[in-house]
Design a protein around this motif. Structure first.
Motif, mmCIF file in Angstrom:
data_model
loop_
_atom_site.group_PDB
_atom_site.id
_atom_site.type_symbol
_atom_site.label_atom_id
_atom_site.label_comp_id
_atom_site.label_asym_id
_atom_site.label_seq_id
_atom_site.Cartn_x
_atom_site.Cartn_y
_atom_site.Cartn_z
ATOM 1 N N UNK A 100 56.079 -25.687 6.203
ATOM 2 C CA UNK A 100 55.405 -25.173 7.411
ATOM 3 C C UNK A 100 54.151 -24.412 7.040
ATOM 4 N N UNK A 101 54.268 -23.553 6.027
ATOM 5 C CA UNK A 101 53.113 -22.775 5.586
ATOM 6 C C UNK A 101 52.010 -23.709 5.090
ATOM 7 N N UNK A 102 52.408 -24.718 4.302
ATOM 8 C CA UNK A 102 51.426 -25.648 3.730
ATOM 9 C C UNK A 102 50.700 -26.410 4.834
ATOM 10 N N UNK A 103 51.443 -26.878 5.818
ATOM 11 C CA UNK A 103 50.823 -27.677 6.876
ATOM 12 C C UNK A 103 49.904 -26.821 7.748
ATOM 13 N N UNK A 104 50.352 -25.601 8.042
ATOM 14 C CA UNK A 104 49.516 -24.714 8.853
ATOM 15 C C UNK A 104 48.211 -24.418 8.111
ATOM 16 N N UNK A 105 48.342 -24.154 6.813
ATOM 17 C CA UNK A 105 47.173 -23.839 5.991
ATOM 18 C C UNK A 105 46.241 -25.047 5.894
ATOM 19 N N UNK A 106 46.835 -26.223 5.662
ATOM 20 C CA UNK A 106 46.034 -27.446 5.563
ATOM 21 C C UNK A 106 45.279 -27.668 6.870
ATOM 22 N N UNK A 107 45.988 -27.501 7.995
ATOM 23 C CA UNK A 107 45.352 -27.678 9.299
ATOM 24 C C UNK A 107 44.177 -26.731 9.456
ATOM 25 N N UNK A 108 44.408 -25.471 9.088
ATOM 26 C CA UNK A 108 43.369 -24.452 9.204
ATOM 27 C C UNK A 108 42.146 -24.833 8.363
ATOM 28 N N UNK A 109 42.395 -25.252 7.123
ATOM 29 C CA UNK A 109 41.280 -25.593 6.241
ATOM 30 C C UNK A 109 40.514 -26.799 6.758
ATOM 31 N N UNK A 110 41.243 -27.794 7.247
ATOM 32 C CA UNK A 110 40.568 -28.960 7.811
ATOM 33 C C UNK A 110 39.719 -28.550 9.018
ATOM 34 N N UNK A 111 40.186 -27.534 9.761
ATOM 35 C CA UNK A 111 39.407 -27.076 10.909
ATOM 36 C C UNK A 111 38.085 -26.457 10.467
ATOM 37 N N UNK A 112 38.109 -25.747 9.339
ATOM 38 C CA UNK A 112 36.842 -25.197 8.842
ATOM 39 C C UNK A 112 35.917 -26.320 8.372
ATOM 40 N N UNK A 113 36.512 -27.318 7.721
ATOM 41 C CA UNK A 113 35.687 -28.422 7.224
ATOM 42 C C UNK A 113 35.043 -29.180 8.382
ATOM 43 N N UNK A 114 35.830 -29.421 9.423
ATOM 44 C CA UNK A 114 35.334 -30.225 10.540
ATOM 45 C C UNK A 114 34.669 -29.383 11.616
ATOM 46 N N UNK A 115 34.702 -28.083 11.465
ATOM 47 C CA UNK A 115 34.129 -27.158 12.458
ATOM 48 C C UNK A 115 34.702 -27.425 13.839
ATOM 49 N N UNK A 116 36.003 -27.652 13.888
ATOM 50 C CA UNK A 116 36.617 -28.023 15.154
ATOM 51 C C UNK A 116 38.057 -27.526 15.157
ATOM 52 N N UNK A 117 38.437 -26.737 16.167
ATOM 53 C CA UNK A 117 39.793 -26.172 16.173
ATOM 54 C C UNK A 117 40.869 -27.222 16.429
ATOM 55 N N UNK A 118 40.479 -28.452 16.733
ATOM 56 C CA UNK A 118 41.482 -29.482 17.001
ATOM 57 C C UNK A 118 41.685 -30.421 15.810
ATOM 58 N N UNK A 119 41.092 -30.075 14.661
ATOM 59 C CA UNK A 119 41.266 -30.920 13.472
ATOM 60 C C UNK A 119 42.567 -30.550 12.767
ATOM 61 N N UNK A 120 43.181 -31.520 12.105
ATOM 62 C CA UNK A 120 44.302 -31.212 11.205
ATOM 63 C C UNK A 120 44.503 -32.381 10.232
ATOM 64 N N UNK A 121 45.630 -32.363 9.521
ATOM 65 C CA UNK A 121 45.862 -33.377 8.490
ATOM 66 C C UNK A 121 45.788 -34.789 9.065
#
Lengths: 259, 334, 260
Positions: free
Chosen positions: B70-91
């Motif tokens: 859970x921690x890994x997925x939440x973190x991955x989602x968060x990081x992808x959001x920074x990369x994509x500059x979009x709060x709806x991005x995730x793995x």
């Protein structure tokens, strides 16, 4: 002292070429960059900010821009690009606070950073918006926030690309005065792209007229002439003296009218 | 937010501390529940030999794996959001989960379970490499093109998985497992590996928290603030890929966590990376332990539900509710 | 519905039924039964892709997704299909062919099925002989003092075990064991905890298409404290409801007897 110095400066972008053989911008000046759309104003500003590949020499505070490490470079200059946007939600206070990122020595913003930000918000009439989300604001409010953010860095050199877009009249005049006192106080330099000739003529000391990628004129306040201004901007310009102030009367020039 | 107050006294800071305490409490509570409930009733404080072994060899590693996933997925989602500059991005939108699932399924069909982790990592990296090649322009990463490339990679990988499913009809169950997710194969070694990945990436993010926030601005603003934007994006992408690959290899595709955890935290008013990284880690862990607890206990007689199906169903319903009831807040976030 | 194997006769074509039949087998476990009944290679014109009993027949796809065009092109007189899930009633109705549903859940039902098949194929005597042989096999199964508790693993990832509706359930029962899983379904996604708590005397795991490369149970982290005797079986020889089921029961019986 020259804050910015250009020699044989050239930026290419596709077919477009911006060339400036020589230019020195010294401390304490308010410099307006004027010209029609597509004349290279924004290209010039982003190149001065070190964001574009260029040929020739560009000195910032007497040092080659390329050799100054990034963090140091952006402590010395603050750049407000046109159409800045924010992809994730942040409060206004924080957006302004992030302007001080290059000043960080550790990983957190200090108490002094917060105090400076609060002061700036007050100065920019943004106090009431501090806790709101940036995305909730109107276009003019956003522009005010981004301008405050640019100033929060306390960099001596300000590069502002159309900073007053969508900003109401009262705040335009308020902010341009604020910029003036900022530049005086810091012995700094403010290079601003503007479309409002009236505002430019009223508050700026020096005018760079750009057309089709070349610097047509570099004039002081007193050297500004109706014909030159009109030719570069593609309009008829007449100066009108009123109450000791120089006002502008602007009309569309007829094609071939000068001939 | 009282903007004129000093940072230590800002009400925001006190709120964050309170929330941190609350999250720890929640995590502890759910951990306790997850440890004491399961297919077999255990008296945690009066364990017989079988009970002790069930607790230590089956349940505890599983609960821990669920938490770190859970921690890994939440973190991955968060990081992808920074990369994509979009709060709806995730793995999902980077194609990362689908391509790592493809690697895992291929390994499973051709070689056996031992090769699943390296294959998942390989799959993710290949998928991301494709996304990268498409979305890179002279060393820059273009977020919108990247979203598009991610969807293409995702569709492609899903299609290949469907093809494999079709060709290997009899092995359907084990392929479907990778598509629905589950924590049955928990070991302490895996927990340790995943925990290492989670803590390393969280530390990476925490150390660069202010820079992370700046990636949300347009490129020129971020770059002219002295943020090494393109390098940061590449590293965040890599960290997100690693977290995704490891969790997919161990537990299959588990949807919605990377999206919903950061989103809920943002709705609650936690917006900065310095807060989102640790909170996302704790909240993601609590969320997943709870989801797995439900997956283990909802059906009678020791039957289980696939946890990915559960999170997607719950997450989907919750998101629908948000979209219907709180459209305004959501709109303003994006 | 007690799973009794019914020869579902939907359409009778009087012509051609007397001479050589054209048969398509869509359920692989039924093919060895046909072979044992003496049905020749000429009569079986179509089988599913992994069916090795009639190598000369046309492959018509998998048992879950037969290619209906191929099936129809073979113009069969008789279709032998599996459960309603694999081959729905509606599909059967669409093909205007006699359909025989082969879906036994117990060894006894297999015998009934064989008799019915003999009836349909006009090979009553062969069917009786086969039933006789299989019954003899069953009679060689020796009783155990008490049922041995068993759990049968269908697949390792995820952990799925055979439930009360699986043919395996009856094989275990006949062999003298007792399947500890009583959930009335074919396969059950089960928590490993439950296996440890139920503590079966024998843990059987199958290897085959559904469980391709399983780690041996005792080497899996969650089964380190598994006390059961572990038996590895071939899925294709054990878990299919065909002739193999009887040998499987006999061999499992021998294994259970050898435990003491």
């Amino acid at each position: 002292m020259n804050w910015l110095e250009l020699r044989d400066f050239e930026v290419r972008q596709g077919d477009f070429r911006l060339r400036i053989p020589e230019l020195r911008l010294s401390a304490g000046q308010m410099v307006a960059v004027l010209g029609p759309n597509g004349s290279g104003k924004s290209t010039l500003l982003s190149a001065l900010a070190g964001l574009r590949n260029y040929r020739g020499t560009l000195l910032l505070g007497g040092e080659d821009l390329r050799t100054i490490p990034e963090k140091e470079r952006y402590r010395r200059l603050s750049y407000l690009p046109q159409g800045g946007h924010l992809g994730l939600p942040f409060e206004v206070f924080y957006v302004v606070l992030t302007g001080r990122y290059p000043l960080l020595s550790g990983r957190r913003y200090t108490e002094a950073d917060h105090r400076a930000t609060a002061r700036l918000l007050k100065l920019f009439d943004l106090e009431a918006l501090g806790g709101r989300l940036f995305g909730e604001l109107s276009g003019g409010e956003r522009q005010r926030v981004l301008l405050a953010r640019a100033l929060n860095r306390e960099a001596p050199v300000l590069l502002l690309d159309e900073p007053f877009n969508a900003v109401d009249l009262r705040h335009q005049h308020l902010f341009v005065r604020l910029l003036r006192s900022y530049v005086r106080r810091k012995e700094g330099l403010c290079v601003t792209v503007l479309h409002d000739l009236g505002l430019a003529v009223k508050y700026f000391d020096r005018f760079l007229l750009l057309k089709e990628g070349s610097l047509r004129a570099d004039l002081g306040r007193s050297e500004l002439s109706e014909t030159l201004l009109g030719e570069v901007m593609g309009v008829e310009v007449k100066f009108v003296e009123y109450g000791g102030e120089r006002l502008l009367s602007i009309d569309l020039s007829r094609e071939g009218g000068r001939a | 937010m009282g903007s004129s107050l000093a940072p230590r006294l800002r009400p925001g800071n006190r709120r964050e501390l309170l929330a941190l305490g609350g999250l720890f409490l929640l995590l502890g509570l759910i951990f306790g529940l997850a440890i004491s409930h399961g297919a077999v009733p255990l008296e945690i404080f009066h364990l017989d030999e079988t009970g002790r072994r069930i607790l230590l060899e089956v349940r505890l590693p599983r609960v821990l794996l669920a938490g770190f996933t859970g921690a890994a997925l939440a973190l991955a989602g968060l990081y992808f959001q920074y990369v994509m500059q979009n709060p709806l991005a995730d793995a999902f939108t980077t194609g990362a989960s689908a391509s790592s699932a493809l690697g895992a399924v291929l390994a499973l069909l051709l070689a056996g379970e031992k090769l699943v982790l390296p294959a998942a990592l390989g799959g993710t990296l290949l998928g991301l490499l494709a996304v990268f090649r498409i979305a890179s322009l002279r060393g820059r990463l273009l977020p919108v093109t990247m979203l598009l490339a991610g969807i293409v990679v995702n569709t492609f990988a899903s299609a290949v998985i469907s093809l494999l499913k079709f060709l290997a009809e009899d092995s359907l169950a084990s392929i479907v497992f990778w598509l629905m997710g589950g924590f049955q194969n928990a070991t302490y070694a895996r927990v340790g590996f995943l925990a290492g990945a989670v803590f390393a990436s969280a530390l990476y993010g925490l150390l660069r928290a202010p820079a992370l926030d700046l990636t949300a601005f347009d490129d020129e603003t971020a770059l002219s603030s002295g943020v090494p934007l393109y390098r940061l994006r590449r590293e965040l992408l890599l960290a997100g890929a690693l977290l995704t690959a490891v969790s997919v290899a161990f537990s299959g595709i588990i949807g919605f966590v990377g999206l919903i955890v950061p989103h809920l935290l943002r709705l609650a008013g936690f917006l900065r990376a310095g807060v989102l990284v640790p909170f996302g880690l704790l909240f993601g862990a609590a969320f997943m332990m709870l989801a797995d607890l439900l997956a283990r206990t909802l059906l009678p007689q020791g039957q289980e539900l696939p946890v990915g199906v559960l999170t997607s169903t719950l997450g989907g319903l919750f998101f629908l509710y948000l979209l219907l009831k709180r459209k305004r807040e959501l709109y303003e976030l994006a | 519905m007690r799973g009794i194997c019914l020869g579902l006769i939907l359409f009778w074509f009087l012509s051609g039924s007397a001479s050589a039949l054209r048969i398509v087998v869509l359920y692989p476990a039924a093919s060895p039964v046909l072979r044992a009944l003496g049905v020749s290679d000429r009569e079986v014109v179509g089988v599913t892709r992994y069916d090795r009993t009639y190598p000369g027949a046309v492959r018509v796809g998998s048992h879950l997704r037969p290619n209906l065009e191929l099936v129809r092109a073979l113009d069969p007189d008789l279709l032998i299909v599996g459960s309603r899930r694999a081959f729905p009633e509606a599909l059967a109705r669409k093909l205007s062919t006699r359909v025989f549903r082969y879906d036994p859940r117990t060894l006894q039902e297999i015998l009934v099925c064989i008799r019915n098949l003999g009836e349909v194929l006009g090979r009553r005597q062969a069917a009786e002989d086969l039933v006789e042989i299989l019954s003899t096999l069953l009679s060689r199964i020796k009783p155990l003092p008490r049922p041995v508790t068993v759990i049968y693993e269908v697949s390792a990832t995820p952990l799925k075990v055979a439930g009360a509706r699986s043919i395996v359930n009856d094989i275990i029962r006949v062999a003298g064991g007792r399947n500890l899983i009583t959930v009335p379904r074919k396969h059950i996604l089960l928590s490993p905890e439950k296996v440890l708590a139920l503590d079966p005397e024998v843990y059987i795991y199958q290897v085959g298409p559904m469980n391709r490369h399983p780690t041996p149970p005792k080497k899996r982290p969650y089964f380190r404290s598994l006390r059961s005797r572990v038996l590895r079986v071939e899925e294709l020889e054990f878990a299919r409801p065909g002739l193999n089921a009887f040998t499987a029961a006999l061999e499992l019986n021998r294994f259970l007897l050898s435990l003491k």
